[in-house]
Design an enzyme around this catalytic site. Structure first.
Site, PDB file in Angstrom:
ATOM      1  N   SER A   7      37.843 -60.533  19.983  1.00 53.60           N
ATOM      2  CA  SER A   7      38.007 -59.084  19.899  1.00 53.60           C
ATOM      3  C   SER A   7      38.496 -58.717  18.509  1.00 53.60           C
ATOM      4  CB  SER A   7      39.032 -58.616  20.938  1.00 53.60           C
ATOM      5  OG  SER A   7      39.484 -57.326  20.586  1.00 53.60           O
ATOM      6  N   HIS A  32      33.362 -58.867  20.280  1.00 53.01           N
ATOM      7  CA  HIS A  32      33.875 -57.866  21.227  1.00 53.01           C
ATOM      8  C   HIS A  32      34.451 -56.689  20.435  1.00 53.01           C
ATOM      9  CE1 HIS A  32      35.372 -56.708  25.231  1.00 53.01           C
ATOM     10  NE2 HIS A  32      36.497 -56.343  24.637  1.00 53.01           N
ATOM     11  N   ASP A  34      36.211 -53.132  20.648  1.00 54.76           N
ATOM     12  CA  ASP A  34      37.021 -52.296  21.543  1.00 54.76           C
ATOM     13  C   ASP A  34      37.112 -50.855  21.055  1.00 54.76           C
ATOM     14  OD1 ASP A  34      38.091 -54.007  23.677  1.00 54.76           O
ATOM     15  OD2 ASP A  34      39.044 -55.126  22.044  1.00 54.76           O
ATOM     16  N   MET A  36      38.547 -47.070  21.800  1.00 58.60           N
ATOM     17  CA  MET A  36      39.578 -46.346  22.569  1.00 58.60           C
ATOM     18  C   MET A  36      39.651 -44.902  22.094  1.00 58.60           C
ATOM     19  SD  MET A  36      42.609 -49.136  22.392  1.00 58.60           S
ATOM     20  CE  MET A  36      42.291 -50.882  22.733  1.00 58.60           C
ATOM     21  N   HIS A  65      33.066 -52.487  24.263  1.00 58.56           N
ATOM     22  CA  HIS A  65      33.892 -52.191  25.440  1.00 58.56           C
ATOM     23  C   HIS A  65      34.445 -50.775  25.267  1.00 58.56           C
ATOM     24  CE1 HIS A  65      37.945 -53.295  27.637  1.00 58.56           C
ATOM     25  NE2 HIS A  65      37.225 -52.420  28.312  1.00 58.56           N
ATOM     26  N   MET A  67      36.553 -47.888  26.163  1.00 58.46           N
ATOM     27  CA  MET A  67      37.713 -47.407  26.937  1.00 58.46           C
ATOM     28  C   MET A  67      37.833 -45.916  26.653  1.00 58.46           C
ATOM     29  SD  MET A  67      40.119 -50.684  26.174  1.00 58.46           S
ATOM     30  CE  MET A  67      39.109 -51.226  24.792  1.00 58.46           C
ATOM     31  N   MET A 138      39.626 -56.753  33.555  1.00 58.52           N
ATOM     32  CA  MET A 138      40.764 -56.660  32.628  1.00 58.52           C
ATOM     33  C   MET A 138      41.923 -57.464  33.197  1.00 58.52           C
ATOM     34  SD  MET A 138      39.820 -54.889  30.027  1.00 58.52           S
ATOM     35  CE  MET A 138      41.417 -55.017  29.208  1.00 58.52           C
ATOM     36  N   PHE A 144      45.964 -52.170  24.401  1.00 55.43           N
ATOM     37  CA  PHE A 144      46.612 -52.914  23.328  1.00 55.43           C
ATOM     38  C   PHE A 144      46.282 -54.399  23.419  1.00 55.43           C
ATOM     39  CE2 PHE A 144      49.038 -49.164  24.335  1.00 55.43           C
ATOM     40  CZ  PHE A 144      49.241 -48.599  23.075  1.00 55.43           C
ATOM     41  N   ASP A 176      39.177 -60.183  29.949  1.00 50.58           N
ATOM     42  CA  ASP A 176      39.671 -59.599  28.698  1.00 50.58           C
ATOM     43  C   ASP A 176      41.153 -59.302  28.833  1.00 50.58           C
ATOM     44  OD1 ASP A 176      40.017 -58.210  26.329  1.00 50.58           O
ATOM     45  OD2 ASP A 176      38.733 -56.511  26.902  1.00 50.58           O
TER      46      ASP A 176
HETATM   47  C1  DX5 Z   1      42.653 -54.382  25.299  1.00 47.19           C
HETATM   48  C2  DX5 Z   1      41.337 -54.829  24.738  1.00 47.19           C
HETATM   49  C3  DX5 Z   1      41.246 -56.283  24.491  1.00 47.19           C
HETATM   50  C4  DX5 Z   1      42.259 -56.834  23.514  1.00 47.19           C
HETATM   51  C5  DX5 Z   1      42.464 -58.277  23.833  1.00 47.19           C
HETATM   52  O1  DX5 Z   1      42.573 -53.067  25.708  1.00 47.19           O
HETATM   53  O2  DX5 Z   1      40.286 -54.479  25.618  1.00 47.19           O
HETATM   54  O3  DX5 Z   1      39.918 -56.658  24.119  1.00 47.19           O
HETATM   55  O4  DX5 Z   1      41.868 -56.697  22.181  1.00 47.19           O
HETATM   56  O5  DX5 Z   1      43.469 -58.767  23.003  1.00 47.19           O
HETATM   57  P1  DX5 Z   1      44.275 -60.090  23.357  1.00 47.19           P
HETATM   58  O6  DX5 Z   1      43.288 -61.204  23.451  1.00 47.19           O
HETATM   59  O7  DX5 Z   1      45.215 -60.236  22.205  1.00 47.19           O
HETATM   60  O8  DX5 Z   1      44.981 -59.861  24.666  1.00 47.19           O
HETATM   61 ZN    ZN Z   2      38.218 -55.294  25.297  1.00 46.38          ZN
END
Ligand code: DX5
Ligand code: ZN
Length: 217
Positions: A7, A32, A34, A36, A65, A67, A138, A144, A176
């Site tokens: 990620s 990956h 992310d 948000m 991904h 969110m 998840m 985060f 994840d």
């Molecule tokens: C959280 C994200 C994850 C995050 C994972 O909302 O969707 O992809 O970056 O980070 P780690 O591997 O550090 O938990």
């Molecule tokens: Zn993610």
């Protein structure tokens, strides 16, 4: 075959191209990405312009991904800017609109996925299983990186593996949040075949070693 999806939330955004090249050379399977919106989750990350730049910089498979609330509004633009797979949360809209989002992604010739937050039961995935190419569980509250793996999600991964074996055996099962060399072991045993890892890859100096350690643990 276990796939590793680093990620980039945990990468150094000032040198993103180099960071991506390091994980590509290190044998990562997916990138990956992310997204948000500060509404669906209490954080804001990256979006379409960064995806567009990354698409020019790498040929890696980009797993976006989302969110974000009401993702139907944006999924086509994520396809157009170069995501190979666009993943939406089942909690982000009505069942009808999530189904419409998955169909819109497929109509763009891209793969589609659904994600379940920790409080969402496996059964909530049922209406989407036949259409989705990937189901993401998840294992932290989204928002985060760097949080601890929720071991009580293992049962949900096992349940989804059984549901997928019955309804859509080719569908991938991704986890994840909080994946490390240690937590990858029970996640794989529960049936996950794609492991997202942010801190456990970008937090290490040797990304290739980190990726193989998680894959082979
Ligand atoms: C959280 C994200 C994850 C995050 C994972 O909302 O969707 O992809 O970056 O980070 P780690 O591997 O550090 O938990
Ligand atoms: Zn993610």
């Amino acid at each position: 075959m276990i796939k590793i999806a680093p990620s980039i939330l945990a990468a150094d955004f000032a040198r993103l191209g180099e960071e991506v090249e390091e994980i590509r050379r290190g044998g990562a399977d997916y990138l990956h990405f992310d997204v948000m919106d500060g509404v669906f989750v209490p954080n804001i990350s990256i979006g379409l312009p960064v995806l567009k730049s990354l698409r020019k910089a790498t040929d890696m498979f980009i797993d976006a991904h989302l969110m974000i609330e009401r993702p139907l509004r944006y999924v086509e633009r994520f396809c157009d800017q170069g995501a190979d797979l666009v993943n939406v949360h089942v909690e982000a809209d009505s069942e009808e609109n999530i189904l419409a989002a998955l169909k819109a992604i497929r109509a763009k010739g891209r793969k589609c996925g659904i994600t379940l937050k920790p409080a969402t039961p496996a059964e909530a995935a049922r209406p989407f299983l036949k259409l989705a190419d990937l189901v993401l569980v998840m294992t932290v509250e989204p928002g985060f990186g760097g949080q601890s793996f929720m071991f009580d999600m293992l049962e949900k991964i096992r349940l989804l593996r059984v549901m997928l074996d019955e309804e859509h055996p080719d569908c991938e099962l991704e986890v994840d949040g909080g994946i490390t060399v240690e937590t990858a072991v029970p996640a794989k045993a529960a049936g996950a075949n794609v492991l997202v890892a942010g801190s456990a890859v970008f937090g290490k100096a040797d990304r290739a070693a980190a990726i193989s350690a998680i894959r082979n643990s």
